[in-house]
Scaffold this motif. Structure first.
Motif, PDB file in Angstrom:
ATOM      1  N   THR A 217       0.813  -1.225   0.000  1.00 45.26           N
ATOM      2  CA  THR A 217       0.000   0.000   0.000  1.00 45.26           C
ATOM      3  C   THR A 217       0.842   1.268   0.000  1.00 45.26           C
ATOM      4  O   THR A 217       0.333   2.339  -0.343  1.00 45.26           O
TER       5      THR A 217
ATOM      6  N   PRO B 269       0.019   1.067  -6.303  1.00 47.58           N
ATOM      7  CA  PRO B 269      -1.002   0.022  -6.218  1.00 47.58           C
ATOM      8  C   PRO B 269      -2.072   0.095  -7.298  1.00 47.58           C
ATOM      9  O   PRO B 269      -2.691  -0.922  -7.625  1.00 47.58           O
ATOM     10  N   ARG B 270      -2.303   1.274  -7.854  1.00 43.50           N
ATOM     11  CA  ARG B 270      -3.349   1.395  -8.875  1.00 43.50           C
ATOM     12  C   ARG B 270      -3.100   0.462 -10.052  1.00 43.50           C
ATOM     13  O   ARG B 270      -4.052   0.085 -10.762  1.00 43.50           O
TER      14      ARG B 270
ATOM     15  N   SER C 150      -2.042  -2.736  -9.971  1.00 50.49           N
ATOM     16  CA  SER C 150      -2.670  -4.014  -9.634  1.00 50.49           C
ATOM     17  C   SER C 150      -4.181  -3.879  -9.541  1.00 50.49           C
ATOM     18  O   SER C 150      -4.929  -4.767  -9.994  1.00 50.49           O
ATOM     19  N   GLU C 151      -4.640  -2.773  -8.978  1.00 46.51           N
ATOM     20  CA  GLU C 151      -6.078  -2.548  -8.863  1.00 46.51           C
ATOM     21  C   GLU C 151      -6.735  -2.463 -10.234  1.00 46.51           C
ATOM     22  O   GLU C 151      -7.810  -3.037 -10.469  1.00 46.51           O
TER      23      GLU C 151
ATOM     24  N   ALA D 161      -9.450  -5.070 -11.801  1.00 46.47           N
ATOM     25  CA  ALA D 161     -10.777  -4.583 -12.185  1.00 46.47           C
ATOM     26  C   ALA D 161     -11.082  -4.938 -13.634  1.00 46.47           C
ATOM     27  O   ALA D 161     -12.199  -5.347 -13.963  1.00 46.47           O
TER      28      ALA D 161
ATOM     29  N   LEU E 206      -6.618 -10.127  -5.710  1.00 44.07           N
ATOM     30  CA  LEU E 206      -5.902  -8.889  -5.432  1.00 44.07           C
ATOM     31  C   LEU E 206      -5.508  -8.879  -3.962  1.00 44.07           C
ATOM     32  O   LEU E 206      -6.353  -8.964  -3.080  1.00 44.07           O
TER      33      LEU E 206
ATOM     34  N   PHE F  17      -3.374  -6.934  -0.925  1.00 49.24           N
ATOM     35  CA  PHE F  17      -2.703  -5.739  -0.412  1.00 49.24           C
ATOM     36  C   PHE F  17      -1.866  -6.100   0.814  1.00 49.24           C
ATOM     37  O   PHE F  17      -2.326  -6.845   1.688  1.00 49.24           O
TER      38      PHE F  17
END
Length: 287
Positions: free
Chosen positions: A223, A230-231, A233-234, A238, A249, A251
């Protein structure tokens, strides 16, 4: 100073070590026991950086073991398989036959040279890993940072394995740590050097190839990662979900970019559970 403070100070010092130092410490911590490197500098291509090492649990056994191919990071311009011996030993210690390949780097090559090398390494694995106790029908990939980018493209974009003469379905699953998957526009020197000359930038991005029938992917991020945020992987998780796939996913609160890979090294596994978590995921999906 109390014992707890001294231990915390030691771990903080170790966390700042480079991968080569971590491999040395990891090896020393094993005192000659545990998994072993069973093959070194095996060529999978003609170039001097197209070499790989193989690690396996000691003792062998009649049953073939699942396989993981680990791609290290380094901004597509640095790194060596010897420096990441700790990763090979880590996964071999979890019951895998582990392969750590080198690949050509910038400026010797630009995209897609390093991805093509990854595909060639997987071709070697498919054709040869049985002699080291691995099961060629249970091959997975793992990677950190730029290595996670390479592993993601091999898992998601079938063209690279097809061009190498390998069925893309050879990749059963992927455990990807702190990877860049959605980083357009190119805005730093490393990405510009590696990808800036490619005429269709979207083709360099793993997120472009999110699909319903993608192999299972474990996407881990810290994080507090400010190197590959991190965006990435996010966003990939998604997009995969929107396509109908089911990625995992993960964290790691308070952990940064390097923490996820140094958690594979024996002296620092208590900091972050990336080895146990990724190995469990790959084991589940390579049965």
């Amino acid at each position: 100073m109390n014992r707890r403070f001294l231990l915390a100070a030691l771990l903080a010092t170790l966390a700042g070590c480079g991968p080569a130092t971590l491999s040395t410490l990891d090896g020393a911590a094993r005192l000659g026991g545990g998994p072993a490197r069973v093959a070194s500098a095996i060529p999978y291509g003609d170039g001097p950086r197209q070499r790989l090492d193989v690690y396996a649990p000691r003792g062998g056994g009649a049953a073939r073991r699942p396989v993981v191919v680990f791609f290290y990071g380094g901004g597509w311009s640095a790194g060596s398989r010897g420096a990441y011996a700790f990763a090979g030993r880590a996964y071999a210690g979890e019951g895998f036959v582990a392969v750590v390949p080198d690949y050509r780097l910038v400026p010797e090559v630009r995209f897609p040279g390093f991805v093509q090398d990854g595909a060639a390494a997987l071709r070697w694995v498919r054709e040869n890993i049985a002699r080291y106790g691995g099961d060629p029908a249970r091959v997975t990939v793992a990677g950190h940072s730029a290595g996670a980018h390479i592993a993601a493209l091999l898992a998601l974009d079938p063209r690279w394995l097809r061009e190498a003469g390998v069925d893309p379905r050879v990749v059963r699953a992927g455990a990807l740590m702190a990877g860049p998957y959605d980083f357009l526009p190119f805005d730093d020197a490393r990405s510009l050097a590696a990808f800036g000359g490619w005429p269709r930038p979207a083709e360099t991005q793993p997120i472009t190839y999110a699909r319903r029938d993608a192999p299972p992917l474990w996407l881990a991020t810290g994080t507090t990662d400010t190197t590959v945020r991190p965006r990435n992987s996010e966003a990939l998780a998604a997009r995969l979900r929107a396509a109908g796939a089911s990625p995992t996913l993960k964290f790691y609160p308070g952990r940064g970019h390097a923490d996820l890979v140094i958690g594979l090294a024996r002296p620092l596994r208590g900091r972050v559970a990336t080895l146990a978590d990724s190995a469990a995921f790959l084991r589940e999906h390579s049965r």
